[in-house]
Design a protein around this motif. Structure first.
Motif, mmCIF file in Angstrom:
data_model
loop_
_atom_site.group_PDB
_atom_site.id
_atom_site.type_symbol
_atom_site.label_atom_id
_atom_site.label_comp_id
_atom_site.label_asym_id
_atom_site.label_seq_id
_atom_site.Cartn_x
_atom_site.Cartn_y
_atom_site.Cartn_z
ATOM 1 N N LYS A 98 0.806 -1.219 0.000
ATOM 2 C CA LYS A 98 0.000 0.000 0.000
ATOM 3 C C LYS A 98 0.847 1.281 0.000
ATOM 4 C CE LYS A 98 -4.209 1.923 1.873
ATOM 5 N NZ LYS A 98 -5.288 1.747 2.832
ATOM 6 N N ALA A 99 1.764 1.383 0.920
ATOM 7 C CA ALA A 99 2.677 2.540 0.989
ATOM 8 C C ALA A 99 1.943 3.857 0.755
ATOM 9 C CB ALA A 99 3.826 2.361 -0.001
ATOM 10 N N ALA A 100 0.917 4.102 1.534
ATOM 11 C CA ALA A 100 0.011 5.236 1.311
ATOM 12 C C ALA A 100 0.705 6.595 1.245
ATOM 13 C CB ALA A 100 -1.063 5.242 2.386
ATOM 14 N N CYS A 101 1.684 6.829 2.088
ATOM 15 C CA CYS A 101 2.332 8.158 2.073
ATOM 16 C C CYS A 101 3.557 8.161 1.171
ATOM 17 C CB CYS A 101 2.698 8.589 3.485
ATOM 18 S SG CYS A 101 4.182 7.810 4.149
ATOM 19 N N PHE A 102 3.856 7.035 0.580
ATOM 20 C CA PHE A 102 4.970 6.812 -0.344
ATOM 21 C C PHE A 102 6.309 7.369 0.153
ATOM 22 C CE2 PHE A 102 7.149 6.060 -4.349
ATOM 23 C CZ PHE A 102 6.666 4.793 -4.596
ATOM 24 N N GLY A 103 6.617 7.006 1.375
ATOM 25 C CA GLY A 103 7.966 7.281 1.858
ATOM 26 C C GLY A 103 8.115 8.459 2.798
ATOM 27 N N CYS A 104 6.991 9.072 3.179
ATOM 28 C CA CYS A 104 7.076 10.264 4.042
ATOM 29 C C CYS A 104 7.101 9.931 5.527
ATOM 30 C CB CYS A 104 5.913 11.192 3.760
ATOM 31 S SG CYS A 104 5.985 11.833 2.091
ATOM 32 N N CYS A 105 7.126 8.651 5.874
ATOM 33 C CA CYS A 105 7.143 8.222 7.270
ATOM 34 C C CYS A 105 5.932 8.759 8.031
ATOM 35 C CB CYS A 105 8.457 8.644 7.940
ATOM 36 S SG CYS A 105 8.825 7.699 9.440
ATOM 37 N N SER A 106 4.773 8.722 7.391
ATOM 38 C CA SER A 106 3.580 9.196 8.098
ATOM 39 C C SER A 106 2.412 8.222 8.003
ATOM 40 C CB SER A 106 3.173 10.576 7.581
ATOM 41 O OG SER A 106 2.903 10.528 6.212
ATOM 42 N N CYS A 107 2.649 7.010 7.502
ATOM 43 C CA CYS A 107 1.601 5.985 7.547
ATOM 44 C C CYS A 107 2.289 4.725 8.092
ATOM 45 C CB CYS A 107 1.023 5.719 6.157
ATOM 46 S SG CYS A 107 2.149 4.866 5.030
ATOM 47 N N SER A 108 1.650 3.609 8.093
ATOM 48 C CA SER A 108 2.365 2.403 8.526
ATOM 49 C C SER A 108 2.131 1.300 7.509
ATOM 50 C CB SER A 108 1.878 1.976 9.906
ATOM 51 O OG SER A 108 0.482 1.778 9.868
ATOM 52 N N THR A 109 1.740 1.718 6.310
ATOM 53 C CA THR A 109 1.320 0.724 5.316
ATOM 54 C C THR A 109 2.475 0.203 4.454
ATOM 55 O OG1 THR A 109 0.651 2.537 3.864
ATOM 56 C CG2 THR A 109 -1.062 1.550 5.236
ATOM 57 N N CYS A 110 3.695 0.417 4.942
ATOM 58 C CA CYS A 110 4.855 -0.206 4.296
ATOM 59 C C CYS A 110 5.575 -1.073 5.337
ATOM 60 C CB CYS A 110 5.796 0.857 3.740
ATOM 61 S SG CYS A 110 6.569 1.835 5.036
ATOM 62 N N HIS A 111 4.848 -1.398 6.411
ATOM 63 C CA HIS A 111 5.410 -2.168 7.539
ATOM 64 C C HIS A 111 5.779 -3.603 7.121
ATOM 65 C CE1 HIS A 111 4.188 -4.424 11.491
ATOM 66 N NE2 HIS A 111 5.495 -4.321 11.401
ATOM 67 N N SER B 214 9.436 -0.161 5.611
ATOM 68 C CA SER B 214 10.344 -0.457 4.497
ATOM 69 C C SER B 214 10.733 0.786 3.708
ATOM 70 C CB SER B 214 9.747 -1.512 3.576
ATOM 71 O OG SER B 214 8.489 -1.107 3.075
ATOM 72 N N CYS B 215 9.986 1.877 3.882
ATOM 73 C CA CYS B 215 10.366 3.117 3.168
ATOM 74 C C CYS B 215 11.512 3.820 3.875
ATOM 75 C CB CYS B 215 9.176 4.053 3.033
ATOM 76 S SG CYS B 215 8.683 4.870 4.564
ATOM 77 N N GLN B 216 11.839 3.396 5.085
ATOM 78 C CA GLN B 216 12.888 4.058 5.859
ATOM 79 C C GLN B 216 14.225 3.312 5.792
ATOM 80 O OE1 GLN B 216 12.363 7.217 7.281
ATOM 81 N NE2 GLN B 216 10.599 6.928 5.925
#
Ligand code: FES
Length: 107
Positions: A36-49, A84-86
């Motif tokens: 999902k990666a909803a915020c696409f890397g902005c560290c403001s969602c948790s959908t890249c967990h 995973s975006c971090q």
């Protein structure tokens, strides 16, 4: 170029080509594995967990305070939980294995 092993929500493991300098999330996304990666890397969602395979935890380093705050909101937090975006992919992570969490579900 290297590889990342990604276990999806159905339990299937894919070996994908990874590009240095992109995050693990971006590499998964580019390989068209649903994340999902909803915020696409902005560290403001948790959908890249994702969960990091035990053998790779040291190489991925410590999450920032900002990342930890987001991780506190995930459904099923484990010791090897990361956003995973971090994590920026680099040579030292060639062959890393991550497992997508329920938070990454796209629907
Ligand atoms: S994509 Fe939103 S925190 Fe990683």
């Amino acid at each position: 170029m290297g590889t990342i092993k990604v276990t999806d929500l159905e339990g299937n493991t894919h070996e994908i080509q990874a590009t240095e300098g992109l995050s693990i999330m971006e590499n998964i996304y580019d390989a068209k594995i649903p994340i999902k990666a909803a915020c696409f890397g902005c560290c403001s969602c948790s959908t890249c967990h994702v969960y990091i395979d035990e053998a790779w935890i040291k190489e991925t380093g410590q999450p920032s305070e900002e990342e930890e705050d987001i991780l506190d909101m995930v459904v099923d937090l484990k010791e090897n939980s990361r956003l995973s975006c971090q994590i920026t992919y680099n040579d030292a992570l060639d062959g890393i294995h991550v497992t997508l969490s329920e938070d990454t579900k796209t629907d």
